[in-house]
Design a protein around this motif. Structure first.
Motif, PDB file in Angstrom:
ATOM      1  N   LYS A   1     -14.436  13.449 -24.100  1.00  0.00           N
ATOM      2  CA  LYS A   1     -13.795  14.743 -24.332  1.00  0.00           C
ATOM      3  C   LYS A   1     -12.446  14.577 -25.040  1.00  0.00           C
ATOM      4  CE  LYS A   1     -17.025  17.225 -22.469  1.00  0.00           C
ATOM      5  NZ  LYS A   1     -17.832  18.159 -23.303  1.00  0.00           N
ATOM      6  N   LEU A   2     -11.709  13.535 -24.706  1.00  0.00           N
ATOM      7  CA  LEU A   2     -10.424  13.303 -25.366  1.00  0.00           C
ATOM      8  C   LEU A   2     -10.623  12.961 -26.845  1.00  0.00           C
ATOM      9  CD1 LEU A   2      -8.380  11.327 -22.690  1.00  0.00           C
ATOM     10  CD2 LEU A   2      -7.896  13.606 -23.572  1.00  0.00           C
ATOM     11  N   HIS A   3     -11.630  12.135 -27.139  1.00  0.00           N
ATOM     12  CA  HIS A   3     -11.912  11.828 -28.542  1.00  0.00           C
ATOM     13  C   HIS A   3     -12.344  13.079 -29.304  1.00  0.00           C
ATOM     14  CE1 HIS A   3     -11.277   7.543 -28.434  1.00  0.00           C
ATOM     15  NE2 HIS A   3     -12.079   7.394 -27.385  1.00  0.00           N
ATOM     16  N   GLU A   4     -13.156  13.933 -28.660  1.00  0.00           N
ATOM     17  CA  GLU A   4     -13.536  15.187 -29.303  1.00  0.00           C
ATOM     18  C   GLU A   4     -12.309  16.065 -29.546  1.00  0.00           C
ATOM     19  OE1 GLU A   4     -16.399  17.023 -26.844  1.00  0.00           O
ATOM     20  OE2 GLU A   4     -18.008  15.572 -27.253  1.00  0.00           O
ATOM     21  N   LEU A   5     -11.395  16.075 -28.578  1.00  0.00           N
ATOM     22  CA  LEU A   5     -10.176  16.880 -28.707  1.00  0.00           C
ATOM     23  C   LEU A   5      -9.337  16.424 -29.902  1.00  0.00           C
ATOM     24  CD1 LEU A   5      -8.032  18.893 -27.674  1.00  0.00           C
ATOM     25  CD2 LEU A   5      -7.203  17.083 -26.160  1.00  0.00           C
ATOM     26  N   PHE A   6      -9.112  15.138 -30.043  1.00  0.00           N
ATOM     27  CA  PHE A   6      -8.282  14.653 -31.141  1.00  0.00           C
ATOM     28  C   PHE A   6      -8.999  14.779 -32.487  1.00  0.00           C
ATOM     29  CE2 PHE A   6      -6.030  12.536 -27.640  1.00  0.00           C
ATOM     30  CZ  PHE A   6      -4.723  12.851 -27.980  1.00  0.00           C
ATOM     31  N   ASP A   7     -10.360  14.624 -32.486  1.00  0.00           N
ATOM     32  CA  ASP A   7     -11.096  14.861 -33.734  1.00  0.00           C
ATOM     33  C   ASP A   7     -10.968  16.317 -34.164  1.00  0.00           C
ATOM     34  OD1 ASP A   7     -11.838  12.223 -33.778  1.00  0.00           O
ATOM     35  OD2 ASP A   7     -13.767  12.564 -32.783  1.00  0.00           O
TER      36      ASP A   7
ATOM     37  N   MET B   1      -3.668  22.610 -23.442  1.00  0.00           N
ATOM     38  CA  MET B   1      -4.566  21.999 -22.466  1.00  0.00           C
ATOM     39  C   MET B   1      -3.747  21.585 -21.249  1.00  0.00           C
ATOM     40  SD  MET B   1      -5.245  18.051 -23.644  1.00  0.00           S
ATOM     41  CE  MET B   1      -5.795  17.663 -21.978  1.00  0.00           C
ATOM     42  N   THR B   2      -4.434  21.348 -20.152  1.00  0.00           N
ATOM     43  CA  THR B   2      -3.788  20.975 -18.897  1.00  0.00           C
ATOM     44  C   THR B   2      -4.248  19.584 -18.496  1.00  0.00           C
ATOM     45  OG1 THR B   2      -3.729  23.288 -18.221  1.00  0.00           O
ATOM     46  CG2 THR B   2      -3.394  21.651 -16.508  1.00  0.00           C
ATOM     47  N   GLY B   3      -3.273  18.751 -18.083  1.00  0.00           N
ATOM     48  CA  GLY B   3      -3.635  17.395 -17.686  1.00  0.00           C
ATOM     49  C   GLY B   3      -4.527  17.343 -16.470  1.00  0.00           C
ATOM     50  N   GLY B   4      -4.499  18.387 -15.630  1.00  0.00           N
ATOM     51  CA  GLY B   4      -5.362  18.399 -14.452  1.00  0.00           C
ATOM     52  C   GLY B   4      -6.826  18.570 -14.767  1.00  0.00           C
ATOM     53  N   ASP B   5      -7.181  18.990 -16.004  1.00  0.00           N
ATOM     54  CA  ASP B   5      -8.598  19.150 -16.372  1.00  0.00           C
ATOM     55  C   ASP B   5      -9.250  17.831 -16.758  1.00  0.00           C
ATOM     56  OD1 ASP B   5      -8.290  21.826 -15.956  1.00  0.00           O
ATOM     57  OD2 ASP B   5      -7.977  22.321 -18.076  1.00  0.00           O
ATOM     58  N   VAL B   6      -8.474  16.756 -16.914  1.00  0.00           N
ATOM     59  CA  VAL B   6      -9.042  15.488 -17.370  1.00  0.00           C
ATOM     60  C   VAL B   6      -9.673  14.722 -16.211  1.00  0.00           C
ATOM     61  CG1 VAL B   6      -8.512  13.291 -18.496  1.00  0.00           C
ATOM     62  CG2 VAL B   6      -7.389  15.389 -19.261  1.00  0.00           C
TER      63      VAL B   6
ATOM     64  N   GLY C   1     -17.170  23.570 -32.937  1.00  0.00           N
ATOM     65  CA  GLY C   1     -16.532  24.447 -31.968  1.00  0.00           C
ATOM     66  C   GLY C   1     -15.274  23.860 -31.348  1.00  0.00           C
ATOM     67  N   GLN C   2     -14.635  24.664 -30.510  1.00  0.00           N
ATOM     68  CA  GLN C   2     -13.404  24.281 -29.812  1.00  0.00           C
ATOM     69  C   GLN C   2     -13.752  23.396 -28.630  1.00  0.00           C
ATOM     70  OE1 GLN C   2     -10.245  27.309 -29.199  1.00  0.00           O
ATOM     71  NE2 GLN C   2     -10.646  26.948 -27.037  1.00  0.00           N
ATOM     72  N   PRO C   3     -13.022  22.289 -28.406  1.00  0.00           N
ATOM     73  CA  PRO C   3     -13.334  21.402 -27.270  1.00  0.00           C
ATOM     74  C   PRO C   3     -13.171  22.130 -25.939  1.00  0.00           C
ATOM     75  CG  PRO C   3     -11.898  20.303 -28.852  1.00  0.00           C
ATOM     76  CD  PRO C   3     -11.966  21.732 -29.262  1.00  0.00           C
ATOM     77  N   SER C   4     -13.872  21.646 -24.954  1.00  0.00           N
ATOM     78  CA  SER C   4     -13.834  22.291 -23.644  1.00  0.00           C
ATOM     79  C   SER C   4     -12.506  22.084 -22.929  1.00  0.00           C
ATOM     80  CB  SER C   4     -14.977  21.746 -22.771  1.00  0.00           C
ATOM     81  OG  SER C   4     -14.850  20.323 -22.615  1.00  0.00           O
ATOM     82  N   LEU C   5     -11.720  21.079 -23.323  1.00  0.00           N
ATOM     83  CA  LEU C   5     -10.428  20.852 -22.675  1.00  0.00           C
ATOM     84  C   LEU C   5      -9.382  21.876 -23.099  1.00  0.00           C
ATOM     85  CD1 LEU C   5     -10.059  16.956 -22.823  1.00  0.00           C
ATOM     86  CD2 LEU C   5     -10.386  18.363 -20.791  1.00  0.00           C
ATOM     87  N   ILE C   6      -9.613  22.557 -24.225  1.00  0.00           N
ATOM     88  CA  ILE C   6      -8.632  23.529 -24.711  1.00  0.00           C
ATOM     89  C   ILE C   6      -8.774  24.814 -23.911  1.00  0.00           C
ATOM     90  CG2 ILE C   6      -7.850  24.864 -26.686  1.00  0.00           C
ATOM     91  CD1 ILE C   6      -7.242  21.899 -26.850  1.00  0.00           C
ATOM     92  N   ARG C   7      -7.659  25.253 -23.299  1.00  0.00           N
ATOM     93  CA  ARG C   7      -7.659  26.501 -22.545  1.00  0.00           C
ATOM     94  C   ARG C   7      -7.228  27.697 -23.386  1.00  0.00           C
ATOM     95  NH1 ARG C   7      -5.841  26.058 -16.289  1.00  0.00           N
ATOM     96  NH2 ARG C   7      -7.371  24.509 -15.636  1.00  0.00           N
ATOM     97  N   GLU C   8      -6.344  27.464 -24.329  1.00  0.00           N
ATOM     98  CA  GLU C   8      -5.846  28.553 -25.170  1.00  0.00           C
ATOM     99  C   GLU C   8      -5.475  27.969 -26.522  1.00  0.00           C
ATOM    100  OE1 GLU C   8      -2.219  31.870 -25.277  1.00  0.00           O
ATOM    101  OE2 GLU C   8      -2.438  30.482 -23.581  1.00  0.00           O
ATOM    102  N   SER C   9      -5.777  28.735 -27.580  1.00  0.00           N
ATOM    103  CA  SER C   9      -5.478  28.239 -28.917  1.00  0.00           C
ATOM    104  C   SER C   9      -5.341  29.412 -29.866  1.00  0.00           C
ATOM    105  CB  SER C   9      -6.567  27.284 -29.411  1.00  0.00           C
ATOM    106  OG  SER C   9      -6.302  26.871 -30.739  1.00  0.00           O
ATOM    107  N   SER C  10      -4.509  29.224 -30.896  1.00  0.00           N
ATOM    108  CA  SER C  10      -4.399  30.232 -31.946  1.00  0.00           C
ATOM    109  C   SER C  10      -5.491  30.073 -32.994  1.00  0.00           C
ATOM    110  CB  SER C  10      -3.025  30.124 -32.619  1.00  0.00           C
ATOM    111  OG  SER C  10      -2.858  28.831 -33.203  1.00  0.00           O
TER     112      SER C  10
END
Length: 649
Positions: A431-437, A416-421, A314-323
């Motif tokens: 979460k960052l490792h999941e995002l880059f994976d 993604m927004t830096g304020g969510d980290v 699935g899509q990581p939780s840090l992503i707010r919007e994606s194509s």
């Protein structure tokens, strides 16, 4: 001839010659007479004092003689001459002597004539020289006169030129004073006109306020009157309603009491039969327990399985919007559902246009086109992507440009927004490792846009940074240490100077998004005017169409380009988002009026008040670095702040 005759002739000739010479020397009048013949301009012969030294000695000897007269005349020579003449006359050779004397005299006269001719030649030459000298003097005099006349002419010309220059300068000063007086008069007239217009506008606004106050007071009085009438009517009908309510309540109570009694009787009979039969009691209790256990086990198992699938695919939780689809196996479902979302499909169509409808400065627009082509070629040749940073004030279009850049270059995008980290705490690293994976699994390539990146990528020397934020920054630096072939990193920030030096070192391209200039503000005003005013009411939902309710369109046919230009000059320092809010406020003001007609007078009246209200509100909530101010100094403040925060790459 006898020898004595020759001697006598010679002596006589000598005596005659001496006498004639002496007479010539003693009578200088001859020279005077001779000079009088040639004129007074001839030089006089030398004075008697210039005789030779021998003659001077002879004269001195004669003067020393006793017979010498006072004037120095010696008669001895005459006596000898007279004696010689007598001897000649007495001689037979007298005729020859006289012929000889005649020849001598002729010779002497010839010599005198030669001397006279020579003297006349000298005199003529002297006259020629004098004439030449006179001619030279006249020539020099004429040259001097010509030079004097030329100098006088030049002096007069210089005086005339200076006089003309002085007149021209005086005329220029007078014209400048007249122009200045005209400008001052025009400025005063313009000031009076503006003051008059402001007074008229103020009186008009006062009239509108009074009219609105009167309408509100009328409505309030009307509502109060209606409320008093309804209260009076309610009081009159209170007794009737009370009796009707009591009757209805009594009927309902009796009905519910009968139903409850019947239900309790049935439940009591069933419970008695169940208690008396132990087999039925065991079956009921076991079935209820098994049903509860099955429902709980199914719910928790499905939740655990779904979370596991979300973590893996699935899509990581840090992503707010994606194509990209949130789940790859549901991509068809998402695409299918997107056909029902007209707004999303139109937005994607707008993004696929590229940068043709994006209002940017010409230099920035060209750099974005080159960057899109470079990214597309990089993906086609399977090379590593170059990371990019967008910086500039808020609302200048960084997020929109990032999406357009992804579509233009053929990549997927994720925002993604830096304020969510920071709120994730210790989980931020995971979460960052999941995002880059997840970003590395994109088949088309992914443009990862991190908005407000300075929220968690700030300088590590910052004392307020927590240990979790420091760990998240280290994890980000670890995953971005090498350039990737799968994803492109785009950082957006309002404060580029706060980023960590290691983060800045990973940036390959920097683009500044400045505050729009006059031309960009004019284009943005026309763009959002077309969106919020001209196209308002043309896009209605299917429910409105089914119900037959169509929104009213706004009539703005009187708004000209000159009005747009005046409005663009008044909103100096506004970003693109603030201009969009301005047009939305104008739309709201039009919808709040009686008619949906936007006249030039109403637009001119609404715009300054909306602009002033927006500036005051933004001044209250804006950060010190990007504070809006009612004036052109706001642009300079933003430029200085951005210059301080701009990194050196």
């Amino acid at each position: 001839m006898a020898p004595w005759i020759g001697r006598d002739v010679s002596a006589a000739a000598a005596a005659i010659a001496s006498a004639s010479y002496f007479l010539s020397r003693q009578t200088p009048i001859a020279y005077a007479d001779r000079s009088s013949i040639f004129g007074s301009a001839l030089p006089k012969p030398p004075p008697p004092a210039e005789v030779s030294a021998s003659e001077s000695k002879d004269q001195k000897a004669r003067k020393d003689a006793p017979r010498t007269s006072e004037v120095g005349f010696d008669p001895e020579a005459l006596e000898r001459g007279a004696k010689a003449l007598r001897e000649i006359n007495a001689s037979a050779h007298a005729k020859k002597v006289f012929e000889l004397m005649k020849k001598q005299e002729e010779t002497r006269q010839a010599e005198e004539n030669a001397k006279r001719a020579e003297y006349q030649a000298l005199q003529a030459q002297y006259e020629i020289e004098r004439q030449k000298a006179l001619f030279e003097e006249q020539k020099n005099l004429m040259q001097q006169q010509a030079q004097s006349k030329a100098q006088l002419a030049r002096y007069e010309d210089e005086l005339a030129r200076k006089r003309m220059q002085a007149e021209h300068e005086a005329l220029r000063v007078r014209n400048a004073e007249l122009v200045k007086m005209q400008e001052e008069s025009s400025a005063r007239q313009e000031q009076v006109r503006r003051m008059t217009e402001e007074q008229i506008q103020e009186q008009r606004r006062q009239t509108e306020r009074e009219r609105a106050e009167t309408e509100r007071e009328t409505i309030r009085v009307k509502v109060m009157a209606e409320a008093e009438g309804r209260v009076l009517e309610a009081r009159n009908l209170e007794d009737v309603n009370r009796r009707m309510f009591l009757d209805r309540a009594t009927q309902e109570k009796d009905k519910w009491l009968a139903a409850i009694k019947a239900t309790l009787d049935q439940v009591g009979d069933g419970f008695n039969s169940l208690v008396n039969d132990k087999d039925k009691l065991f079956v009921v209790v076991g079935g209820a327990t098994a049903l509860a256990a099955g429902v709980y086990t199914s719910r928790e198992g499905a939740r655990t399985m779904w979370n596991y699938i979300g973590q893996i695919l699935g899509q990581p939780s840090l992503i707010r919007e994606s194509s990209m689809a949130k789940f790859p196996f549901l991509r068809f479902r998402k695409n299918k559902s997107s056909f029902t979302n007209s707004g999303a499909s139109k937005g994607a169509a707008g993004e696929q246009k590229g940068f043709s409808d994006v209002v940017l400065q010409p230099g920035l627009h060209g750099r974005l086109q080159e960057l899109a082509v470079s990214i597309a070629n990089t993906k086609r040749h399977n090379a590593t992507f170059r990371n990019v940073m967008f910086y500039g004030p808020p609302g200048t279009g960084k997020t929109m440009v990032a999406k357009r850049l992804a579509f233009q270059s053929g990549l997927d995008y994720a925002v993604m927004t830096g304020g969510d980290v920071a709120p994730l705490g210790p989980q931020a690293v995971t979460k960052l490792h999941e995002l880059f994976d997840w970003a590395g699994r994109s088949k088309k390539g992914l443009l990862l846009f991190i908005d407000e990146s300075d929220a968690f990528l700030s300088e590590r020397n910052n004392r307020v940074m927590s240990e979790a934020q420091r760990s998240a920054l280290n994890a980000f630096l670890y995953r971005t240490g090498d350039q990737s072939k799968n994803f492109l990193l785009v950082l957006a920030t309002n404060r580029p100077g706060d980023l960590d030096t290691a983060v800045v070192d990973r940036i390959d391209e920097v683009l500044e998004f400045p505050i729009p200039t006059l031309q960009e503000r004019l284009d943005l005003l026309k763009l959002y005017f077309n969106t919020y005013i001209l196209q308002a009411g043309t896009r209605s939902g299917w429910r409105s169409v089914m119900q037959g309710k169509q929104a009213d369109q706004i009539d703005a046919s009187g708004i000209t380009d000159e009005i747009f230009r005046v409005a663009a000059e008044k909103i100096e320092g506004f970003s693109g988002r603030e201009i969009a809010k301005l047009m939305a406020s104008v739309q709201g003001a039009v919808y709040g009026s009686i008619s949906t007609t936007l006249t030039p007078e109403k637009f001119i009246e609404i715009s300054p008040s909306v602009v002033q209200r927006m500036k005051l509100e933004m001044n209250r909530i804006a950060s010190p670095g990007f504070r809006l101010c009612p004036g052109p100094d706001c642009v300079e403040i933003r430029k200085k702040e951005m210059a301080k925060r701009s990194p050196t790459i």
